[in-house]
Enzyme design. Structure first.
Site, PDB file in Angstrom:
ATOM      1  N   ASN A  12      17.654  23.594 -37.470  1.00 25.48           N
ATOM      2  CA  ASN A  12      16.874  22.929 -36.431  1.00 25.48           C
ATOM      3  C   ASN A  12      17.378  21.492 -36.308  1.00 25.48           C
ATOM      4  OD1 ASN A  12      14.821  21.366 -35.144  1.00 25.48           O
ATOM      5  ND2 ASN A  12      13.404  23.061 -35.447  1.00 25.48           N
ATOM      6  N   ASP A  14      16.297  19.218 -34.051  1.00 28.30           N
ATOM      7  CA  ASP A  14      15.362  18.385 -33.302  1.00 28.30           C
ATOM      8  C   ASP A  14      15.436  16.913 -33.716  1.00 28.30           C
ATOM      9  OD1 ASP A  14      14.524  20.729 -32.152  1.00 28.30           O
ATOM     10  OD2 ASP A  14      12.544  20.751 -33.081  1.00 28.30           O
ATOM     11  N   ARG A  23      15.691   4.970 -29.351  1.00 26.43           N
ATOM     12  CA  ARG A  23      16.129   3.853 -28.500  1.00 26.43           C
ATOM     13  C   ARG A  23      16.657   4.335 -27.146  1.00 26.43           C
ATOM     14  NH1 ARG A  23      18.745  -0.984 -32.210  1.00 26.43           N
ATOM     15  NH2 ARG A  23      16.997  -1.113 -33.688  1.00 26.43           N
ATOM     16  N   HIS A  48      13.188  23.077 -30.751  1.00 27.24           N
ATOM     17  CA  HIS A  48      11.790  23.125 -30.330  1.00 27.24           C
ATOM     18  C   HIS A  48      11.639  22.264 -29.079  1.00 27.24           C
ATOM     19  CE1 HIS A  48       7.242  22.624 -31.502  1.00 27.24           C
ATOM     20  NE2 HIS A  48       7.420  23.073 -30.268  1.00 27.24           N
ATOM     21  N   ARG A  50       9.309  20.860 -26.984  1.00 27.70           N
ATOM     22  CA  ARG A  50       7.876  20.594 -26.958  1.00 27.70           C
ATOM     23  C   ARG A  50       7.421  20.269 -25.549  1.00 27.70           C
ATOM     24  NH1 ARG A  50       5.655  19.365 -32.423  1.00 27.70           N
ATOM     25  NH2 ARG A  50       3.797  18.762 -31.255  1.00 27.70           N
ATOM     26  N   ARG A  54       9.253  15.196 -26.606  1.00 28.26           N
ATOM     27  CA  ARG A  54       9.365  14.005 -27.446  1.00 28.26           C
ATOM     28  C   ARG A  54      10.747  13.869 -28.087  1.00 28.26           C
ATOM     29  NH1 ARG A  54       5.195  15.158 -32.346  1.00 28.26           N
ATOM     30  NH2 ARG A  54       3.821  15.317 -30.527  1.00 28.26           N
ATOM     31  N   HIS A  55      11.488  14.953 -28.209  1.00 26.30           N
ATOM     32  CA  HIS A  55      12.846  14.850 -28.757  1.00 26.30           C
ATOM     33  C   HIS A  55      13.807  15.730 -27.952  1.00 26.30           C
ATOM     34  CE1 HIS A  55      11.092  18.270 -30.843  1.00 26.30           C
ATOM     35  NE2 HIS A  55      10.516  17.544 -31.778  1.00 26.30           N
ATOM     36  N   GLU A  75      12.051  27.478 -30.177  1.00 27.28           N
ATOM     37  CA  GLU A  75      10.658  27.342 -30.575  1.00 27.28           C
ATOM     38  C   GLU A  75       9.876  26.829 -29.377  1.00 27.28           C
ATOM     39  OE1 GLU A  75      11.162  26.428 -35.346  1.00 27.28           O
ATOM     40  OE2 GLU A  75      10.635  24.779 -34.004  1.00 27.28           O
ATOM     41  N   THR A 105       4.543  16.742 -36.558  1.00 30.45           N
ATOM     42  CA  THR A 105       5.335  17.966 -36.561  1.00 30.45           C
ATOM     43  C   THR A 105       4.372  19.132 -36.642  1.00 30.45           C
ATOM     44  OG1 THR A 105       7.184  19.127 -37.643  1.00 30.45           O
ATOM     45  CG2 THR A 105       5.604  18.005 -39.074  1.00 30.45           C
ATOM     46  N   THR A 106       4.858  20.334 -36.472  1.00 26.25           N
ATOM     47  CA  THR A 106       3.977  21.500 -36.498  1.00 26.25           C
ATOM     48  C   THR A 106       3.259  21.583 -37.829  1.00 26.25           C
ATOM     49  OG1 THR A 106       5.544  22.625 -35.041  1.00 26.25           O
ATOM     50  CG2 THR A 106       3.883  23.984 -36.120  1.00 26.25           C
ATOM     51  N   HIS A 205       9.850  25.526 -42.456  1.00 29.42           N
ATOM     52  CA  HIS A 205       9.004  24.334 -42.505  1.00 29.42           C
ATOM     53  C   HIS A 205       8.910  23.791 -43.932  1.00 29.42           C
ATOM     54  CE1 HIS A 205       6.463  21.578 -40.224  1.00 29.42           C
ATOM     55  NE2 HIS A 205       5.820  21.398 -41.358  1.00 29.42           N
ATOM     56  N   GLY A 206       9.429  22.577 -44.082  1.00 26.04           N
ATOM     57  CA  GLY A 206       9.313  21.853 -45.346  1.00 26.04           C
ATOM     58  C   GLY A 206      10.315  22.250 -46.408  1.00 26.04           C
ATOM     59  N   GLY A 227      15.375  22.209 -40.813  1.00 21.91           N
ATOM     60  CA  GLY A 227      15.870  21.077 -40.057  1.00 21.91           C
ATOM     61  C   GLY A 227      15.785  19.744 -40.777  1.00 21.91           C
ATOM     62  N   HIS A 228      14.574  19.321 -41.107  1.00 24.26           N
ATOM     63  CA  HIS A 228      14.353  17.956 -41.595  1.00 24.26           C
ATOM     64  C   HIS A 228      15.177  17.636 -42.828  1.00 24.26           C
ATOM     65  CE1 HIS A 228      11.959  14.685 -43.596  1.00 24.26           C
ATOM     66  NE2 HIS A 228      12.046  14.200 -42.378  1.00 24.26           N
TER      67      HIS A 228
END
Length: 252
Positions: A12, A14, A23, A48, A50, A54-55, A75, A105-106, A205-206, A227-228
Site C-alpha cells: 500500500n 498511500d 506540501r 485506498h 478515500r 486526502r492522499h 480499497e 487511518t482505518t 493493518h499495522g 503499507g505504513h
C-alpha cells in the site's frame, strides 16, 4: 475468480501520496514508488481512494492501473461513487473498508451487524463480481464476520490485524500486551473459518517487520497488504529494499 499459486504481498503506497500532499508538490512520484515496490518483489499495489481524497487521488489509481505490470487492489468505501469508479477502473480486486472522515487511518473492520448496510455490501459485491473483479471485505478477525462476508458475496476477507499488532508492539507487562494471546487466538480462528468455508484469507493493518515472520508462518493467509511499515523503512533503505525485506520476513 480464484487465486491459485504463490502467496502474495501487496504494498500500500498511500503514505507516499501523503508526503506529496503535505506540501502539494509533484513529488514523491507515486508511479515511481509503485515501480520500485514491484522491483522489490511486490505482486500487487494497493491504493485506498478515500472519499475526501486526502492522499490518493483519482488520477493515481488510473495511472497505476495502466502503467504497472502487477495487480491493483483498490480499497474503497461502500458508496455508489466508489462502486462506479471501481466498475470503470476494473482493478484486479476491491477491498471494501469502513471509512470515517475524522480518522487518521482505518480503525477497524466493517460492521456487519447492520442489515441495511449489508444490503449495500451485497449489491457492491454482486456488481463487482459481474465485472470479474475479486471482492474482499475488510473485517475484524472474527469467525462470524467471515461467514457473513461470504453470505454477502465476498470471495475473500482481509483480516484487520491492527489490534494484534498493537498488542505485539506494547511493552511487556502492559494491559495491551496482556491481550496478545487473545488477539492471536482471534486471528487463528478467523483464518480457520475462512479456510473451512472456502473464502480466501488476507491480512493487513499495522503489520511491521517484528511480527511479519509469525504472521507469515500462517500459510493459510494467502495475501498480505502492508503499507505504513514499508514506507517508514524506506526512509532508511529505499522502498525497493524495504519491500524485499518485508517479503523475506513474511517468508514469501
Amino acid at each position: 475468480m480464484k487465486i491459485t499459486g504463490n502467496r502474495r504481498l501487496g504494498v500500500n503506497i498511500d503514505h507516499v501520496a501523503t508526503l506529496r500532499r503535505l506540501r502539494d508538490t509533484p513529488y514523491p512520484n507515486l508511479l515511481q514508488a509503485a515501480r520500485e515496490v514491484v522491483a522489490g518483489g511486490a505482486e500487487q499495489i494497493t491504493l485506498h481512494l478515500r472519499e475526501d481524497r486526502r492522499h490518493i487521488v483519482d488520477a493515481d489509481v488510473w495511472a497505476v492501473r495502466k502503467e504497472t505490470p502487477v495487480d491493483l487492489n483498490l480499497e474503497m468505501a461502500a458508496t455508489d461513487e466508489m462502486l462506479k469508479i471501481a466498475l470503470e477502473l476494473k482493478p484486479f480486486s476491491i477491498c471494501v473498508v469502513p471509512e470515517k472522515r475524522e480518522e487518521r487511518t482505518t480503525e477497524g473492520g466493517l460492521d456487519l451487524s447492520n442489515h441495511q448496510r449489508n444490503e449495500t455490501l451485497k449489491r457492491i459485491a454482486h456488481a463487482a463480481r459481474e465485472k470479474g473483479i475479486l471482492v474482499s471485505f475488510f473485517i475484524e478477525p472474527d469467525a462470524r464476520d467471515v461467514a457473513v462476508s461470504q453470505e454477502l458475496g465476498a470471495q475473500a476477507v482481509e483480516l484487520h490485524t491492527g489490534s494484534l499488532c498493537i498488542a505485539h508492539q506494547a511493552p511487556q507487562g502492559s494491559p495491551q500486551r496482556e491481550r496478545l494471546n487473545h488477539e492471536w487466538r482471534r486471528v487463528r480462528e478467523a483464518v480457520t473459518c475462512g479456510v473451512e468455508s472456502g473464502v480466501l484469507v488476507h491480512a493487513g493493518h499495522g503489520i511491521d517487520y517484528d511480527i511479519a515472520a509469525e504472521l507469515g508462518a500462517m500459510s493459510d493467509i494467502r495475501e498480505f497488504n502492508i503499507g505504513h511499515a514499508i514506507v517508514c523503512e524506506a526512509v532508511f533503505t529505499g522502498i525497493r529494499a524495504a519491500t524485499a525485506r518485508m517479503k523475506e520476513k513474511l517468508g514469501l
